[in-house]
Design a protein around this motif. Structure first.
Motif, PDB file in Angstrom:
ATOM      1  N   ASP A 186      -3.157   4.267   4.584  1.00 10.82           N
ATOM      2  CA  ASP A 186      -4.149   4.466   3.422  1.00 10.82           C
ATOM      3  C   ASP A 186      -5.014   3.357   3.490  1.00 10.82           C
ATOM      4  OD1 ASP A 186      -2.724   6.229   1.969  1.00 10.82           O
ATOM      5  OD2 ASP A 186      -1.500   4.796   0.854  1.00 10.82           O
ATOM      6  N   ARG A 244       0.742  -1.209   0.068  1.00  9.97           N
ATOM      7  CA  ARG A 244       0.056  -0.234  -0.297  1.00  9.97           C
ATOM      8  C   ARG A 244       0.885   1.180   0.018  1.00  9.97           C
ATOM      9  NH1 ARG A 244      -1.524   0.344   4.666  1.00  9.97           N
ATOM     10  NH2 ARG A 244      -0.109  -1.374   5.328  1.00  9.97           N
ATOM     11  N   ASN A 260      -6.618   1.190  -1.473  1.00  9.95           N
ATOM     12  CA  ASN A 260      -5.698   1.886  -2.169  1.00  9.95           C
ATOM     13  C   ASN A 260      -4.345   1.234  -2.443  1.00  9.95           C
ATOM     14  OD1 ASN A 260      -7.455   4.212  -2.321  1.00  9.95           O
ATOM     15  ND2 ASN A 260      -6.715   5.005  -0.185  1.00  9.95           N
ATOM     16  N   LYS A 261      -4.362   0.098  -2.848  1.00  9.43           N
ATOM     17  CA  LYS A 261      -3.160  -0.924  -2.906  1.00  9.43           C
ATOM     18  C   LYS A 261      -2.512  -0.492  -4.042  1.00  9.43           C
ATOM     19  CE  LYS A 261      -5.466  -4.559  -2.653  1.00  9.43           C
ATOM     20  NZ  LYS A 261      -6.941  -4.518  -2.154  1.00  9.43           N
TER      21      LYS A 261
END
Length: 526
Positions: A521, A516, A525-526
């Motif tokens: 995050d 990530r 939202n990788k």
């Protein structure tokens, strides 16, 4: 790294009874461990590992604060990522000494000079497998703390006289750990004992060791879930081979009820008289069902009080469950001591002398399987119930069926990545090494404090969580390599540092399995 060679031949039994000042004199007789029965070496090896992970230094001032389960009441430098180099140097050595102890068990059961004699203490193959499983468990702690570290050559320091071990990539370390676990469980004969005595964790039961080995393989696989396309294969193989089936299979080390062989948490608080820790406010909020209003954070189950609250901590002098801010500067933090729970007087479960420190619980496995099965509701609810039952049994308490059902219903309204991660986090109490790993891997709980957020209000002013070391705006991602390595294993140390972010020995280079943008995050939202 060559300094470790001085400790490799001491033997597990000696390691559990001699202080650091005794090490040089003990090392004068490097061959003596061969005369110690393998079951005694295993007992000493287990205790050495537990004493040096579940204590007030490696856990108390590092992993349990990194995971924000505990917080220091007075001096908060470690909580803010200013680590004492003497401690870092020592524990890097201690954990590798632990690997050497388990290697000694393997040697005593493979070397033709010793294996026949030691077969009297358990089937040779089973002893070897159990020692290999513990080596992997310990190696996982090491690599998830420092990142790329010596592995492939670490065991050759004694056997081949190698003084300078190279640093393996974490990717390669994980590949080898998976292989070693698979090989170990495949050689276990459950019809024969692993140990006749000396095994504190499973009482010598080979089937328990097999289930733990396979469950540990699931843990490693879930760590790799974003970087290794074979992670589901690893879990499927482990489940088919046989994983934990209930809380009876939990891997835990229970300290003795006699003598002075105390759990190190108790030792630090009551024997050494250090009243240095309290429950961290972020965890307290999660347990009480309260939101962090200072940072505008919601609670996943508002108003729901966790039944484990009274087990993990105790009330303050006014009968209120409170937590210490995470984390204010030294000089401000102590101003909140009067209203915080006094663990030295209240003595929650983890501070009892015979506390069973958790290597891995059945509940953790169920949460792993929940994620593996696409956030399966049944796995999730089984995990929540298993955790409640485990902690209540450990505390010698009983939770009513009605209260259990009510809690499970409240936290099961939505089963997803967040709920699974938070419940796993709550179950991982005092297992700070794994809780810290899961925070970095998943980004949950979002309710934990990140640098720059408000820790508390003091004298009508907000006090922010301000790390003392650069974390690139995030929680600590790793521990810096110890300074001793720069002089004792200089060439390999320099090569390892060059591979870190910015080519510096820093706190913010992410683990191989953390893809990530940052630990803060959202997992999407990788």
């Amino acid at each position: 790294m060559n300094k470790i060679l001085r400790y490799m031949t001491i033997g597990a039994v000696a390691l559990t009874t001699f202080s650091c000042s005794d090490i040089d004199s003990v090392n004068e007789n490097p061959n003596s461990p061969a005369d110690v029965p393998s079951n005694m070496v295993m007992e000493g090896a287990e205790k050495w590992a537990m004493d040096n992970i579940y204590d007030l230094w490696f856990s108390g001032r590092q992993c349990l604060t990194y995971s924000q389960q505990w917080v220091q009441r007075n001096y908060t430098e470690e909580d803010r990522y200013q680590i004492r180099e003497t401690v870092n140097n020592s524990y890097f050595n201690y954990l590798y000494m632990g690997l050497a102890n388990f290697d000694k068990v393997i040697t005593l059961n493979t070397d033709e000079k010793y294996k026949a004699t030691n077969s009297a203490y358990g089937a040779n193959a089973n002893q070897i497998a159990a020692a290999k499983i513990m080596k992997v468990w310990l190696m996982d702690v090491i690599t998830d703390t420092w990142g790329n570290v010596p592995y492939s050559q670490a065991g050759k320091l004694e056997s081949e006289g190698m003084l300078y071990a190279v640093y393996d990539s974490q990717k390669d370390i994980y590949t080898e750990m998976i292989k070693e676990l698979t090989d170990a469980v495949n050689t276990i004969d459950v019809s024969q004992p692993a140990f006749s005595s000396g095994d504190v964790i499973f009482g010598g039961k080979a089937e328990k060791w097999k289930r733990f080995g396979n469950s540990l393989k699931c843990r490693l696989a879930i760590h790799l879930s974003k970087v290794d396309p074979n992670w589901k294969t690893y879990i499927r193989e482990a489940v088919e081979s046989g994983v934990m089936q209930s809380n009876d299979d939990a891997a835990k080390f229970t300290y003795s009820a006699s003598g002075s062989d105390y759990c190190q948490f108790y030792e630090g608080f009551y024997v050494e008289g250090r009243n240095d820790f309290s429950i961290a406010r972020p965890l307290l909020y999660l347990l009480k069902g309260e939101a962090d209003e200072l940072n505008h954070k919601t609670h996943p189950w508002p108003g729901t009080v966790d039944p484990r609250l009274s087990i993990y901590t105790c009330p303050n002098g006014d009968g209120e469950y409170t937590g210490m801010p995470f984390v204010t500067p030294t000089g401000i933090q102590d101003k909140f001591r009067a209203s915080s729970p006094d663990w030295k007087s209240g003595q929650p479960l983890a501070l009892t002398p015979t506390y069973s420190v958790p290597l891995m619980t059945y509940a953790e496995l169920k949460f792993i399987l929940c994620e593996y099965n696409g956030y399966d509701r049944q796995d999730y609810e089984d995990g929540v119930r298993a955790s409640l039952a485990y902690w209540y049994a450990l505390a010698g308490k009983t939770l009513s069926a009605a209260d259990e059902d009510a809690y499970v219903a409240a936290v099961s309204k939505k089963v997803d990545a967040e709920s699974c991660a938070i419940q796993k986090y709550l179950d991982l109490f005092t297992n700070g090494t794994e809780a810290w790993t899961e925070i970095r891997r998943t980004g949950y709980p979002e309710q934990l404090m990140r640098p720059g957020e408000i820790a508390c209000i003091y004298k009508d002013q907000p006090v922010k969580f301000t790390p003392l070391s650069d974390t690139k705006g995030d929680i600590i991602e790793r521990v810096k390599y110890p300074t001793n390595e720069s002089t004792l294993n200089g060439t390999n140390f320099k090569e390892a540092v060059a591979k870190l972010s910015d080519g510096t020995n820093n706190y913010y280079t992410k683990m191989y399995w953390d893809v990530r943008k940052s630990s803060y995050d959202h997992p999407a939202n990788k």
